[in-house]
Design a protein around this motif. Structure first.
Motif, PDB file in Angstrom:
ATOM      1  N   ALA A 220       0.832  -1.209   0.000  1.00 40.38           N
ATOM      2  CA  ALA A 220       0.000   0.000   0.000  1.00 40.38           C
ATOM      3  C   ALA A 220       0.863   1.254   0.000  1.00 40.38           C
ATOM      4  N   ARG A 221       0.358   2.300  -0.658  1.00 41.58           N
ATOM      5  CA  ARG A 221       0.991   3.615  -0.550  1.00 41.58           C
ATOM      6  C   ARG A 221      -0.087   4.635  -0.200  1.00 41.58           C
ATOM      7  N   LEU A 222       0.319   5.677   0.502  1.00 42.13           N
ATOM      8  CA  LEU A 222      -0.625   6.707   0.946  1.00 42.13           C
ATOM      9  C   LEU A 222      -1.081   7.540  -0.246  1.00 42.13           C
ATOM     10  N   LEU A 223      -2.388   7.576  -0.463  1.00 42.19           N
ATOM     11  CA  LEU A 223      -2.937   8.321  -1.593  1.00 42.19           C
ATOM     12  C   LEU A 223      -3.288   9.746  -1.189  1.00 42.19           C
ATOM     13  N   ARG A 224      -4.060   9.888  -0.125  1.00 44.24           N
ATOM     14  CA  ARG A 224      -4.380  11.212   0.425  1.00 44.24           C
ATOM     15  C   ARG A 224      -4.824  11.063   1.868  1.00 44.24           C
ATOM     16  N   PHE A 225      -4.816  12.176   2.594  1.00 49.02           N
ATOM     17  CA  PHE A 225      -5.222  12.096   3.999  1.00 49.02           C
ATOM     18  C   PHE A 225      -5.727  13.449   4.488  1.00 49.02           C
ATOM     19  N   ARG A 226      -6.456  13.420   5.579  1.00 47.84           N
ATOM     20  CA  ARG A 226      -6.896  14.617   6.289  1.00 47.84           C
ATOM     21  C   ARG A 226      -6.514  14.410   7.755  1.00 47.84           C
ATOM     22  N   SER A 227      -6.001  15.448   8.395  1.00 48.90           N
ATOM     23  CA  SER A 227      -5.648  15.294   9.805  1.00 48.90           C
ATOM     24  C   SER A 227      -5.759  16.621  10.533  1.00 48.90           C
ATOM     25  N   GLY A 228      -5.867  16.537  11.833  1.00 49.60           N
ATOM     26  CA  GLY A 228      -5.889  17.715  12.693  1.00 49.60           C
ATOM     27  C   GLY A 228      -4.943  17.466  13.857  1.00 49.60           C
ATOM     28  N   HIS A 229      -5.058  18.264  14.919  1.00 53.46           N
ATOM     29  CA  HIS A 229      -4.223  18.050  16.103  1.00 53.46           C
ATOM     30  C   HIS A 229      -4.618  16.748  16.782  1.00 53.46           C
ATOM     31  N   SER A 230      -3.614  15.980  17.202  1.00 50.82           N
ATOM     32  CA  SER A 230      -3.902  14.735  17.921  1.00 50.82           C
ATOM     33  C   SER A 230      -3.957  14.969  19.432  1.00 50.82           C
ATOM     34  N   ALA A 231      -3.671  16.185  19.863  1.00 51.55           N
ATOM     35  CA  ALA A 231      -3.808  16.583  21.276  1.00 51.55           C
ATOM     36  C   ALA A 231      -4.413  17.991  21.285  1.00 51.55           C
ATOM     37  N   PRO A 232      -4.974  18.453  22.404  1.00 56.71           N
ATOM     38  CA  PRO A 232      -5.679  19.746  22.416  1.00 56.71           C
ATOM     39  C   PRO A 232      -4.827  20.922  21.946  1.00 56.71           C
ATOM     40  N   PRO A 233      -5.410  21.836  21.151  1.00 56.01           N
ATOM     41  CA  PRO A 233      -4.696  23.056  20.764  1.00 56.01           C
ATOM     42  C   PRO A 233      -4.458  23.953  21.977  1.00 56.01           C
ATOM     43  N   ARG A 234      -3.310  24.643  21.985  1.00 53.09           N
ATOM     44  CA  ARG A 234      -2.971  25.545  23.097  1.00 53.09           C
ATOM     45  C   ARG A 234      -3.290  26.996  22.751  1.00 53.09           C
ATOM     46  N   CYS A 235      -2.982  27.395  21.511  1.00 49.74           N
ATOM     47  CA  CYS A 235      -3.271  28.778  21.113  1.00 49.74           C
ATOM     48  C   CYS A 235      -3.594  28.827  19.619  1.00 49.74           C
ATOM     49  N   ILE A 236      -4.587  29.629  19.289  1.00 49.02           N
ATOM     50  CA  ILE A 236      -5.029  29.766  17.900  1.00 49.02           C
ATOM     51  C   ILE A 236      -5.307  31.240  17.585  1.00 49.02           C
ATOM     52  N   ARG A 237      -5.199  31.591  16.300  1.00 45.51           N
ATOM     53  CA  ARG A 237      -5.603  32.943  15.886  1.00 45.51           C
ATOM     54  C   ARG A 237      -5.866  32.958  14.378  1.00 45.51           C
ATOM     55  N   PHE A 238      -6.721  33.882  13.984  1.00 43.15           N
ATOM     56  CA  PHE A 238      -7.032  34.023  12.559  1.00 43.15           C
ATOM     57  C   PHE A 238      -5.837  34.603  11.816  1.00 43.15           C
ATOM     58  N   TYR A 239      -5.757  34.270  10.514  1.00 47.18           N
ATOM     59  CA  TYR A 239      -4.673  34.760   9.667  1.00 47.18           C
ATOM     60  C   TYR A 239      -5.226  34.964   8.253  1.00 47.18           C
ATOM     61  N   GLY A 240      -4.686  35.918   7.541  1.00 47.82           N
ATOM     62  CA  GLY A 240      -5.069  36.144   6.139  1.00 47.82           C
ATOM     63  C   GLY A 240      -6.516  36.580   5.985  1.00 47.82           C
ATOM     64  N   ASN A 241      -6.878  37.679   6.628  1.00 46.39           N
ATOM     65  CA  ASN A 241      -8.252  38.227   6.564  1.00 46.39           C
ATOM     66  C   ASN A 241      -9.309  37.213   7.007  1.00 46.39           C
ATOM     67  N   GLY A 242      -8.936  36.386   7.948  1.00 50.09           N
ATOM     68  CA  GLY A 242      -9.905  35.430   8.486  1.00 50.09           C
ATOM     69  C   GLY A 242     -10.108  34.198   7.635  1.00 50.09           C
ATOM     70  N   LYS A 243      -9.339  34.037   6.554  1.00 52.91           N
ATOM     71  CA  LYS A 243      -9.503  32.876   5.669  1.00 52.91           C
ATOM     72  C   LYS A 243      -8.761  31.643   6.189  1.00 52.91           C
ATOM     73  N   SER A 244      -7.826  31.854   7.123  1.00 54.01           N
ATOM     74  CA  SER A 244      -7.056  30.746   7.687  1.00 54.01           C
ATOM     75  C   SER A 244      -6.962  30.886   9.202  1.00 54.01           C
ATOM     76  N   ILE A 245      -6.611  29.793   9.856  1.00 54.98           N
ATOM     77  CA  ILE A 245      -6.400  29.799  11.308  1.00 54.98           C
ATOM     78  C   ILE A 245      -5.047  29.165  11.583  1.00 54.98           C
ATOM     79  N   LEU A 246      -4.205  29.889  12.307  1.00 49.68           N
ATOM     80  CA  LEU A 246      -2.939  29.325  12.781  1.00 49.68           C
ATOM     81  C   LEU A 246      -3.201  28.675  14.131  1.00 49.68           C
TER      82      LEU A 246
END
Length: 338
Positions: A220-246
């Motif tokens: 098998a080879r990895l075709l595509r994937f989706r992922s997020g944080h595997s542990a709770p986020p500590r700090c977040i903020r909007f970026y790029g006129n609100g179109k992205s989140i760091l």
């Protein structure tokens, strides 16, 4: 909200969609059958099954072609075949002296695969109550998910609590291949698409991955994937006129999430983490920088230089990031010793 089902007196640990019904099981062995189709779903169950005190359900599955019947696996080891229409137990399987973690139907009639907490997999004929074959991957932990390939290849995928996916050849009755770094957490589910060489996997590391078996060796080879944080986020903020989140998390990952299109979400690179982790034979998380406790960014002239700075736990150094290329910067900011 359409309807709320309330009848259980103990914690519900399982839901199973079965035709026009939903089966819900609690930790004391009570299973309720709910009808959810129709104009007004009722909040009263259409029936219930009591498995008794010495049978704690861990999984429910419907064997193909078995009308109105489900197999229920238990923490104690045995399995039971029930008719949910008559609410009667049809048969009891002795099991293998190990907790049943998962059970799936095979493309072959009357055959199911059962995964146990001791790492064993049993391919069983439920019509004659005979074991056809068994495999063991105890070094990779409990078997938490199983899936049969249905495009003509006699393969069975199994996922373990260690995050490894094993592929077994049913004709040769041996291990076919292993996807070692499949996930960073226990495998939650595996699913081969019908008549396709594509396997979906999801795990406790908050990721879902698509694997394709398209080379001559059958690996098998990895075709595509989706992922997020595997542990709770500590700090977040909007970026790029609100179109992205760091976002920075306790899993030591620094991510950019797109609010508009999820395909554009990604983790910022910390320079060949996967390669270094493989070489040192450690988890990727151990190679990464300590968790971010604060960060700031400037969007002016983001194309020209690193425009994000991060502070990390247990270090006085600050790191810069080039968001244009989604990578960590060349420089480390160290406070003056004076």
């Amino acid at each position: 909200q359409v309807v709320t089902f309330t009848k259980h007196e103990e914690k519900v640990n399982m839901l199973y969609l079965f035709g026009e019904y939903i089966l819900s099981a609690d930790i004391k062995g009570d299973i309720f059958i709910w009808a959810f189709r129709g104009a007004k779903p009722s909040n009263e169950p259409v029936g219930n099954i009591s498995l008794g005190d010495k049978f704690t359900p861990t999984c429910i599955m419907h064997p193909d072609t078995y009308l109105n019947k489900v197999i229920i696996g238990s923490e104690e080891g045995p399995l039971q075949l029930w008719n949910i229409s008559t609410k009667k137990k049809v048969y009891a399987f002795k099991g293998w002296d190990s907790s049943v973690r998962c059970c799936v139907s095979s493309p072959a009639l009357d055959m199911v695969a059962v995964g146990c907490s001791d790492g064993s997999i049993h391919v069983h004929n439920i019509r004659y109550d005979e074991e056809l074959m068994s495999f063991n991957h105890e070094i990779r932990g409990a078997v938490t998910a199983l899936s049969f390939r249905t495009d003509g290849q006699p393969l069975l995928a199994s996922g373990g609590s260690s995050g490894v996916i094993s592929i077994w050849n049913l004709e040769k009755r041996r291990l076919h291949s292993v996807i070692r770094e499949a996930h960073d957490g226990s495998i939650v589910s595996l699913h081969f698409f019908a008549n396709e060489p594509i396997l979906m996997s999801s795990a406790a590391d908050n990721s879902i991955k698509m694997w394709i078996f398209d080379n001559n060796e059958g690996d098998a080879r990895l075709l595509r994937f989706r992922s997020g944080h595997s542990a709770p986020p500590r700090c977040i903020r909007f970026y790029g006129n609100g179109k992205s989140i760091l976002s920075a998390g306790q899993d030591r990952a620094f991510r950019l999430f797109s609010v508009v299109q999820d395909q554009q979400s990604r983790e910022l690179s910390q320079r060949h983490v996967a390669k270094r982790a493989k070489k040192l034979r450690v988890k990727e998380e151990e190679i990464k920088l300590k968790p971010v406790i604060a960060f700031d960014c400037a969007e002016i002239r983001a194309r020209d230089w690193c425009n994000v700075v991060t502070c990390h736990m247990d270090t006085s150094k600050a790191y810069v990031w080039r968001l244009q290329n989604f990578v960590i910067g060349e420089h480390i900011l160290t406070p003056s010793s004076e």
